[in-house]
Scaffold this motif. Structure first.
Motif, PDB file in Angstrom:
ATOM      1  N   GLY A   7      -8.914  75.706  -9.248  1.00 44.13           N
ATOM      2  CA  GLY A   7      -8.692  77.031  -8.684  1.00 44.13           C
ATOM      3  C   GLY A   7      -7.226  77.364  -8.497  1.00 44.13           C
ATOM      4  N   VAL A   8      -6.459  76.437  -7.920  1.00 42.44           N
ATOM      5  CA  VAL A   8      -5.040  76.720  -7.690  1.00 42.44           C
ATOM      6  C   VAL A   8      -4.252  76.685  -8.998  1.00 42.44           C
ATOM      7  CG1 VAL A   8      -5.023  75.996  -5.286  1.00 42.44           C
ATOM      8  CG2 VAL A   8      -4.641  74.291  -7.053  1.00 42.44           C
ATOM      9  N   ILE A   9      -4.712  75.904  -9.963  1.00 43.05           N
ATOM     10  CA  ILE A   9      -4.056  75.886 -11.277  1.00 43.05           C
ATOM     11  C   ILE A   9      -4.277  77.219 -11.984  1.00 43.05           C
ATOM     12  CG2 ILE A   9      -4.080  74.838 -13.574  1.00 43.05           C
ATOM     13  CD1 ILE A   9      -4.831  72.192 -12.114  1.00 43.05           C
ATOM     14  N   PHE A  10      -5.526  77.709 -11.971  1.00 45.15           N
ATOM     15  CA  PHE A  10      -5.822  78.985 -12.604  1.00 45.15           C
ATOM     16  C   PHE A  10      -4.922  80.090 -12.048  1.00 45.15           C
ATOM     17  CE2 PHE A  10     -10.559  77.738 -13.391  1.00 45.15           C
ATOM     18  CZ  PHE A  10     -10.152  76.881 -14.397  1.00 45.15           C
ATOM     19  N   GLY A  11      -4.604  80.010 -10.750  1.00 46.18           N
ATOM     20  CA  GLY A  11      -3.815  81.050 -10.112  1.00 46.18           C
ATOM     21  C   GLY A  11      -2.387  81.144 -10.623  1.00 46.18           C
ATOM     22  N   VAL A  12      -1.800  80.026 -11.078  1.00 45.34           N
ATOM     23  CA  VAL A  12      -0.389  80.035 -11.483  1.00 45.34           C
ATOM     24  C   VAL A  12      -0.198  79.984 -12.999  1.00 45.34           C
ATOM     25  CG1 VAL A  12       0.368  79.009  -9.314  1.00 45.34           C
ATOM     26  CG2 VAL A  12      -0.167  77.517 -11.233  1.00 45.34           C
ATOM     27  N   VAL A  13      -1.277  79.802 -13.745  1.00 47.86           N
ATOM     28  CA  VAL A  13      -1.160  79.730 -15.207  1.00 47.86           C
ATOM     29  C   VAL A  13      -0.566  81.000 -15.823  1.00 47.86           C
ATOM     30  CG1 VAL A  13      -2.566  79.791 -17.314  1.00 47.86           C
ATOM     31  CG2 VAL A  13      -2.824  77.906 -15.707  1.00 47.86           C
ATOM     32  N   PRO A  14      -1.004  82.212 -15.455  1.00 52.39           N
ATOM     33  CA  PRO A  14      -0.452  83.404 -16.117  1.00 52.39           C
ATOM     34  C   PRO A  14       1.062  83.518 -16.007  1.00 52.39           C
ATOM     35  CG  PRO A  14      -2.484  83.984 -14.995  1.00 52.39           C
ATOM     36  CD  PRO A  14      -2.143  82.583 -14.564  1.00 52.39           C
ATOM     37  N   LEU A  15       1.641  83.179 -14.844  1.00 51.75           N
ATOM     38  CA  LEU A  15       3.093  83.248 -14.699  1.00 51.75           C
ATOM     39  C   LEU A  15       3.765  82.174 -15.549  1.00 51.75           C
ATOM     40  CD1 LEU A  15       5.539  84.558 -13.390  1.00 51.75           C
ATOM     41  CD2 LEU A  15       5.258  83.022 -11.436  1.00 51.75           C
ATOM     42  N   ALA A  16       3.187  80.976 -15.592  1.00 50.29           N
ATOM     43  CA  ALA A  16       3.744  79.911 -16.431  1.00 50.29           C
ATOM     44  C   ALA A  16       3.689  80.291 -17.906  1.00 50.29           C
ATOM     45  CB  ALA A  16       2.972  78.605 -16.195  1.00 50.29           C
ATOM     46  N   GLN A  17       2.585  80.895 -18.338  1.00 57.49           N
ATOM     47  CA  GLN A  17       2.470  81.330 -19.723  1.00 57.49           C
ATOM     48  C   GLN A  17       3.498  82.419 -20.035  1.00 57.49           C
ATOM     49  OE1 GLN A  17      -1.666  82.464 -19.772  1.00 57.49           O
ATOM     50  NE2 GLN A  17      -2.304  80.547 -20.747  1.00 57.49           N
ATOM     51  N   ALA A  18       3.689  83.343 -19.094  1.00 53.88           N
ATOM     52  CA  ALA A  18       4.659  84.417 -19.314  1.00 53.88           C
ATOM     53  C   ALA A  18       6.070  83.864 -19.437  1.00 53.88           C
ATOM     54  CB  ALA A  18       4.577  85.428 -18.173  1.00 53.88           C
TER      55      ALA A  18
END
Length: 373
Positions: A7-18
């Motif tokens: 859950g907490v990983i899913f939350g920060v993935v979009p910013l890391a991908q960007a």
């Protein structure tokens, strides 16, 4: 930096991908057990601990800590648990910072080792919200637990964020929320092959039930199975979003029920209502897609934002002490028959869609890193 659950990983993935899409070198640090979740997102993962989240339920003396009944004490308990988890990752993180010098450290809201590593490396610290906000008492509990680590690093207090990236819709932000770089929430989950029935709904209302991505046959299964049984009494098409091992344990299912790993971005646009445990990613995901929600906050830290969403008129919060089949069925039926819930949910979705994208948050982080503050 993420944490020890999906859950907490899913939350920060979009910013890391960007950040990677902008051409930056990005690593996501987390424990060994969640490396597959990170790498499947196309983000390089660095394992910094062999511990799992449940290990932090045992204190430093090796004694399992009982969960308090008092709400204030429960928040402190949560903070200390996350603090112990951060402490177990610290050696691996400091070694990583020595080997690969970062220009900035970004940590999810509950990744309490992130500000310590940033201070150690002498670089800016960015805090990213992963939901609509946790009680601040959790932060106090983490700071108390991390006293030995703070002393080891020559710190007298938890370092403050140089930039806060918030994803909470402005209409639902608390009055005392700190200044922030706002960012549009982008739902993310591990993907799989799309089944045709996911996209094609029938004539009956479509209702989805979830207990989040962390549920297993051994943990929180009773929450999910209970919600399935209660909502399954309604004359609806019922989807149950769950890991495959959990879905298998739910079977056999009635003809109007389907269960399995259902990606949020596919299911949400076809749903009339979602009933769930009020987890941060699940709640924010359905906010972003404009779907009314029945929130049953089995974890106390979810109560505050569940109440805010309910008061806005886009959801109904059900007290876990009153989550009987009759109550759940009545609330679901009332919401399906009341257009204002859908209207308010769509208003929030429009608000989320109007927020700056992750690329703009990356630009703000670039400016911060360049300033060295």
């Amino acid at each position: 930096m993420a944490g020890g659950t999906s859950g907490v990983i899913f939350g920060v993935v979009p910013l890391a991908q960007a950040a990677r899409n902008a051409g930056h070198e990005v690593f996501m640090a987390a424990p060994e057990n969640v490396m597959p979740t990170i790498t499947r997102a196309g983000v390089p993962g660095v394992a910094v601990s062999s511990k799992v989240m449940h290990d932090a339920l045992v204190d430093r003396r090796g004694v399992r800590v009982p969960i308090p009944e008092d709400l204030h004490e429960r928040y402190l308990f949560n903070g200390r648990t996350f603090g112990r988890y951060a402490a177990s990752c610290l050696d691996g993180l400091l070694e990583l910072a020595d080997r690969w010098r970062p220009d900035v450290v970004v940590g999810g809201a509950l990744a309490f080792a992130a500000p310590l590593v940033a201070a150690y490396a002498g670089v800016p610290y960015v805090k990213q919200a992963i939901d609509m906000g946790e009680p601040r008492t959790i932060d106090l509990g983490a700071a108390a637990e991390l006293g030995p680590e703070l002393e080891r690093l020559g710190l007298y207090d938890m370092p403050r964020a140089d930039l806060f990236v918030d994803i909470c819709p402005p209409s639902l932000r608390p009055a005392d929320a700190p200044p922030a770089q706002m960012m549009r929430y982008v739902p993310y989950a591990t993907q799989k092959r799309v089944e045709p029935w996911t996209l094609a709904r029938g004539d009956r209302p479509r209702v989805l039930v979830s207990a989040g991505s962390r549920v297993t046959p051994e943990s929180d299964f009773d929450i999910l199975s209970g919600l399935v049984e209660k909502v399954g009494r309604l004359d609806v098409e019922l989807l149950v979003a769950a890991p495959e091992t959990v879905a298998e344990k739910l079977r056999p299912l009635a003809p109007h029920v389907r269960a399995g790993w259902i990606p949020l971005h596919l299911a949400a646009p076809t749903c009339d209502l979602v009933v769930h445990h009020a987890g941060g990613n699940t709640t924010m995901g359905y906010v972003s897609y404009g779907v009314p929600q029945v929130l049953v906050p089995y974890l106390p830290y979810c109560v505050d934002y569940s109440r805010r969403l309910s008061e806005y008129g886009a959801a109904r919060m059900v007290d876990p002490a009153d989550d009987s089949a009759g109550t759940i069925a009545r609330v679901c039926a009332e919401m399906l028959a009341t257009p204002s819930y859908r209207e308010r949910a769509r208003e929030l979705a429009d608000e989320v869609a109007g927020l700056p994208g992750a690329a703009e948050a990356v630009t703000a982080i670039e400016r911060l890193a360049a300033s060295g503050r």
